[in-house]
Design a protein around this motif. Structure first.
Motif, PDB file in Angstrom:
ATOM      1  N   CYS A 170       0.863  -1.184   0.000  1.00  0.00           N
ATOM      2  CA  CYS A 170       0.000   0.000   0.000  1.00  0.00           C
ATOM      3  C   CYS A 170       0.900   1.235   0.000  1.00  0.00           C
ATOM      4  N   GLN A 171       0.910   1.976  -1.073  1.00  0.00           N
ATOM      5  CA  GLN A 171       1.774   3.158  -1.204  1.00  0.00           C
ATOM      6  C   GLN A 171       0.984   4.402  -0.828  1.00  0.00           C
ATOM      7  N   PRO A 172       1.513   5.202   0.138  1.00  0.00           N
ATOM      8  CA  PRO A 172       0.767   6.413   0.557  1.00  0.00           C
ATOM      9  C   PRO A 172       0.806   7.471  -0.543  1.00  0.00           C
TER      10      PRO A 172
ATOM     11  N   ASP B 125       1.006   3.520   9.623  1.00  0.00           N
ATOM     12  CA  ASP B 125       1.831   2.455   9.034  1.00  0.00           C
ATOM     13  C   ASP B 125       1.076   1.877   7.834  1.00  0.00           C
ATOM     14  N   TRP B 126       1.442   2.329   6.640  1.00  0.00           N
ATOM     15  CA  TRP B 126       0.687   1.974   5.431  1.00  0.00           C
ATOM     16  C   TRP B 126       0.862   0.491   5.083  1.00  0.00           C
ATOM     17  N   ASN B 127       1.949  -0.103   5.496  1.00  0.00           N
ATOM     18  CA  ASN B 127       2.171  -1.513   5.147  1.00  0.00           C
ATOM     19  C   ASN B 127       1.281  -2.473   5.944  1.00  0.00           C
TER      20      ASN B 127
ATOM     21  N   LEU C  54      -1.982  -1.865   6.530  1.00  0.00           N
ATOM     22  CA  LEU C  54      -3.394  -1.669   6.178  1.00  0.00           C
ATOM     23  C   LEU C  54      -3.883  -2.779   5.265  1.00  0.00           C
TER      24      LEU C  54
ATOM     25  N   CYS D 119      -6.517   0.671   2.734  1.00  0.00           N
ATOM     26  CA  CYS D 119      -5.566   1.424   1.917  1.00  0.00           C
ATOM     27  C   CYS D 119      -6.284   2.302   0.907  1.00  0.00           C
TER      28      CYS D 119
ATOM     29  N   GLY E 128      -4.664   5.645  -0.506  1.00  0.00           N
ATOM     30  CA  GLY E 128      -3.447   5.029  -0.983  1.00  0.00           C
ATOM     31  C   GLY E 128      -3.676   4.236  -2.272  1.00  0.00           C
TER      32      GLY E 128
END
Length: 1027
Positions: free
Chosen positions: A618-620, A652-654, A656, A661, A666
């Motif tokens: 998941c890229q912010p 912490d996007w990783n 989600l 996301c 994201g």
């Protein structure tokens, strides 16, 4: 055997070669119409010994009494033809023709049991060795089980010996007897009076005949411990009461489950075979009781005995006696001979019955057949009435079949039944005459139409048809919504199906017909909507007037008995139409299944070797603010009360999930982000599994496993069981397969329309009149679709007993057209495939079938309850949505596929299509292949395939609006086939048109007149020569 039987054997050998002493086995007698037509040359020596008595019997005046012919003009012709028949008919056939009269009541079914005399430890008892209801069952060696039912194979020699036994033995017809001791005493007394036995052995014979009978359900009888060591009595008459047969039926007899296989009105014939040491010649007796009587423990089951055949003989001939007994038992269960036995007046009538049986048997050469092989019972037996019709005159004045042994010409060969649809389509010539007759025909069945529906089979039929109806309603509702911009949608489809179907099943002429939307109506609705939009016309208002005009036109057709033209629709038109609808169902089911692969494609890019490189992160976003949040997402908005104060940089996007996301704005990056589980494969398993399991369970009724009731229950609920099994499989897998979605609120699909359509106010006044033209197309479609489906449902093969109602059906379809038009609901007409499925789910079969005999098709459970319940459930489906949402759509597509394939069963067109792929030697023995050359069969099939292809192309294009006109075109094509095929070929491949059938009868009448004139001319010429 005695000197009489040996004399018969010696004379038989003098007529035939020595090699005939070998076993020659004889199959079941076949109807004469099935045999090769040839002239029988009887062995005159075989009949020479009783020719004088037979001639004396034929000279009795009552044998020549004949009823007066109905037509006085043909009286002379009938008398001439009768004399011709008498001249070519054998004496036995002539005698039986007077015995077996058509107006006599049918005789009861006979259960035959053969017991043989057993000697065990100085005691004698009768042991059951075989039994017959329709086919033979033997007690296997060891006596532990019955054999499989099989066709009796008899030696030709045993039949001739049996004939001699009846000629020389004691025959007692209509004996007044109510107990076995009395009957035995009467038999022995007559034998003594006629000098057949010596008075000294009277007591010995009586002792033997009154021994106990040990049936297969009882254990062997042994002497008690107290009797061990005691000598056997020297005078048998002194211990007559010790092992005498019981006077009343035993508990084993009363509880015998075999009674379920025997008809309720059946009677018994008992065959007793044995050898004793005090006889020097056979003791033979054939007895027919005046009234059937239960003779205690004589029979395995508590069935009253009508016939008794006894054969006792000297030692050393047990095998010969056994074969004679089997021959007698086989004759007693033969339909023709049993009638003769019931109606025989003297010994000569019984001999004539055996002679006729011998004329019909088929001999199997001993070197080409293994006598130890047991012939399996055939799946279908020829009608007994067909064999008995040998002795009646048909309308041409010729004996049916080959009774006289004369060679029959090709013109006289049996033809199939003519095309008749019954009096329901008779043109009355009165206003609403046909409708009035339909009402009078259906009124007597009003109450039975409901209480006959209370059966466990109806539960299966209701659930099956209900699932088919709601699937159809959802499918056509969705398509109608797309075609009409939601003026008609799924909700309208549900309510319309429930309303129209319930009214039709309550008041229609044929409640087994199921109403539904059809493809041509859908295309008409689409074209009418496009026409309205393009010309600024209100669609619902013009549709209302089209429906009203169509209703009026249907009522006019009803009032003028226009359904009369349906009688010109032969099998050619019926099969073309029903095959098209069946193929449409099959095609739609496969298309819907294939569409699942588009929505849920298979993961073709997945490579197991590169599984380590598959990941999804998941890229912010570059800049996150509350404005970029995906607020349309349903995920957890209530968890955040103040978005402006949320610290996205600390997230912490990783960690989600996919949904989280996307909700936070994201994006998903990686090769496994587009992973889709193999829903398409699971959907295919559900689809094909439902179809194949239903087919297998339907065939389970004919399997060898489990009792009959269990197999029948499984077969009746085959579709429901299949649906439940694969719904459970889908639930266990817990994958997001496409599910059945039902509306949860009763409201129009389009919010700007109501439930009532106003007839005026939005369109010009002249549109009310102009709508008569498009209504004509709808009326033709409704008429053809409804009446062809009604003809298919009312086929004589379905054995419906409550009559049809073509005019009443069309009346209610027209009324419902008007009602649905006012409410803005879809139009409904008979659905061919679903109606056929309804018929199949309600078929009844006989419960008490003889061992080895296939259950007989009795007809269809004709009632209104199943149809009413189906449409009530359809109407309340809105409230069943929480349950129905667990049914996967692929399962219902499998049900659709089964309905389409099952409706092809029994269509001759489909069977003829499969012949193209079969070599000639592997083709089934269809009756039409016996009478029509194969090339003509293929040509007729190609014509039907061409017509089917044209109809398929038309229904797939915009030209589908003229589809009903093309159905009428099938009738034109059938008329043109009279120029290509002979009436003989069409009679076997199709049906002869009514006018052609009338013409054929007129031609036959002209032939009769010519034959009569030719005979009278020859008679006059002979008189002139004599002068």
């Amino acid at each position: 055997m005695d000197h009489d039987l040996h004399g018969s054997r010696r004379s038989h050998r003098s007529r035939h070669n020595e090699e005939e002493d070998e076993s020659v086995y004889i199959g079941v007698p076949v109807p004469r119409s099935y045999r090769r037509k040839r002239r029988h040359r009887r062995h005159t020596s075989r009949h020479s010994h009783d020719r004088d008595s037979r001639e004396r019997h034929h000279n009795r005046p009552e044998h020549h009494d004949r009823e007066d012919p109905c037509d006085p003009d043909e009286g002379e012709q009938d008398s001439n033809e009768l004399s011709d028949i008498n001249s070519i008919m054998s004496p036995a056939a002539e005698r039986l023709r007077h015995i077996l009269r058509e107006e006599d009541e049918p005789t009861p079914t006979l259960f035959t049991e053969m017991d043989t005399l057993q000697h065990e430890g100085g005691e004698m008892e009768w042991k059951e060795s075989a039994r017959w209801v329709k086919f033979e069952e033997k007690v296997e060696e060891g006596g532990e089980r019955w054999s499989k039912p099989h066709v009796s194979t008899l030696s030709l020699h045993s039949l001739f010996e049996l004939r001699t036994c009846l000629q020389t033995g004691c025959i007692m017809l209509d004996l007044e007897g109510y107990s076995l001791p009395q009957i035995v005493d009467d038999i022995i007394e007559k034998q003594v009076q006629e000098g057949l036995i010596a008075p000294e052995i009277r007591e010995k014979i009586s002792f033997v005949l009154l021994r106990k009978h040990r049936h297969q359900t009882k254990k062997p009888i042994h002497r008690s411990l107290a009797d061990i060591g005691k000598p056997s009595p020297s005078n048998p008459s002194q211990c007559r009461s010790m092992n005498d047969i019981s006077v009343t039926p035993s508990t084993d007899q009363l509880k015998n489950k075999f009674m379920k296989k025997i008809p309720r009105d059946a009677e018994a014939s008992n065959v007793l075979i044995g050898e004793v040491d005090f006889l020097d010649k056979p003791f033979v007796a054939f007895v027919r009781l005046a009234q059937a009587a239960t003779l205690g423990g004589l029979t395995e089951v508590p069935v009253p005995t009508r016939f008794l055949f006894v054969l006792l003989g000297p030692n050393g001939k047990a095998k010969s006696y056994n074969e004679i007994g089997r021959a007698m038992a086989t004759l007693m269960v033969d339909d023709l001979f049993s009638d003769v036995a019931y109606k025989a007046r003297d010994r000569e009538d019984l001999i004539a019955g055996i002679d006729e049986f011998l004329d019909e048997v088929i001999v199997l050469p001993p070197g080409e057949w293994d006598p130890k092989i047991r012939i399996e019972p055939p799946k279908k037996l020829p009608s007994a009435e067909m064999r008995k019709s040998v002795f009646s005159l048909n309308e041409l004045g010729q004996p049916n079949g080959n009774a006289g042994g004369g060679a029959a010409s090709a013109e006289d060969e049996e033809m199939p039944a003519p095309h008749e649809l019954g009096e329901e389509l008779k043109f009355t010539g009165r206003f609403c005459g046909g409708l009035w007759l339909d009402i009078k025909r259906k009124v007597p069945w009003v109450f039975s139409d409901f209480y006959e529906g209370f059966h466990i089979q109806s539960v299966s039929a209701v659930l099956f048809i209900y699932l088919g109806c709601i699937t159809n309603a959802i499918t056509f509702g969705g398509l109608l919504g797309d075609a009409t911009d939601n003026y008609q949608g799924v909700m309208e489809s549900f309510l319309g199906t429930a309303l129209a179907g319930m009214v039709f099943c309550l008041f229609g002429g044929q409640p087994l017909i199921i109403l539904s939307s059809t493809g041509p109506i859908l295309i008409f609705e689409k074209l009418l909507y496009e026409f309205s939009i393009n010309n600024n016309i209100d669609y619902m208002e013009i549709r209302l007037w089209v429906g009203l005009h169509s209703c009026l036109q249907c009522l006019i057709l009803v009032a003028t008995d226009a359904s009369y033209i349906i009688k010109y629709m032969t099998r050619f038109t019926e099969e073309g139409f029903s095959s098209l609808i069946s193929f449409i169902f099959i095609s739609d089911a496969l298309k819907k299944m294939m569409s699942v692969f588009n929505y849920y494609p298979i993961n073709r890019d997945f490579k197991p070797d590169y599984i380590t490189s598959y990941r999804c992160d998941c890229q912010p976003p570059d800049q996150v603010s509350p404005l970029v949040l995906n607020t349309s997402s349903p995920l957890g908005l209530e968890n955040f009360s103040d978005y402006s104060m949320f610290n996205f940089s600390a997230l912490d996007w990783n960690q989600l999930s996919k949904k989280e996301c996307l909700w936070f704005g994201g994006s998903l990056v990686g090769k496994s982000c587009k992973y889709i589980p193999d829903l398409a494969m699971l959907s295919f398993i559900l689809f094909f599994g439902t179809y194949s399991m239903t087919i297998s369970l339907k065939k389970f009724k004919a399997s060898r496993y489990f009792p009959t009731k269990c197999r029948t229950f499984i077969a009746d609920f085959a579709i429901i069981v299949s649906i439940l099994v694969f719904c459970a499989l889908d639930y266990v897998m817990s994958l997001d397969t496409p599910k059945l979605h039902v509306p949860t609120q009763i409201k129009p699909t389009r919010p700007d329309r109501g439930w009532i359509v106003m007839p005026f106010g939005k369109n010009p006044w002249w549109m009310c009149l102009a709508s008569f033209v498009p209504a004509l197309l709808v009326t033709i479609l409704i008429f053809m679709d409804q009446q062809i489906t009604a003809v298919i449902v009312n086929r004589k093969e379905n054995k419906l007993k409550k009559g049809c109602g073509y005019h009443l059906d069309l009346f209610w379809v027209g009324i419902l057209m008007a009602v649905c038009s006012f409410m803005g609901l879809p139009w409904y007409v008979a659905a061919t495939v679903i109606s056929i499925a309804h018929i199949d789910s309600l078929k009844m079969e006989s419960e008490s079938s003889a061992p080895g005999e296939q259950p007989q098709f009795l007809g269809v459970r004709e009632q209104r309850l199943t149809g009413v319940l189906v449409f009530v459930l359809t109407g309340v489906s809105v409230f069943l949505a929480p349950v129905l949402q667990y049914i996967p759509m692929p399962v219902l597509y499998g049900v659709f596929l089964y309905m389409g394939v099952a409706s092809l069963h029994g269509i001759q067109f489909w069977e003829r299509m499969k012949l193209f792929l079969m070599p000639a030697k592997h083709q089934p023995d269809f009756v039409f292949l016996r009478h029509v050359p194969l090339r003509r069969v293929h040509l007729f099939t190609l014509v039907q395939i061409t017509c089917l292809a044209v109809l398929w192309i038309l229904k797939s294009t915009v030209a589908a609006i003229i589809f009903p006109v093309m159905i009428l075109g099938l009738m034109v094509v059938r008329k043109m086939l009279d120029l290509i095929f002979s009436q003989h070929d069409l009679a076997w491949l199709d049906d002869i048109l009514p006018d052609k059938d009338k013409k054929r009868k007129e031609d036959e009448k002209k032939k009769k007149e010519k034959k009569k004139a030719r005979k009278s001319e020859e008679h006059n010429n002979s008189d002139e020569e004599c002068c």
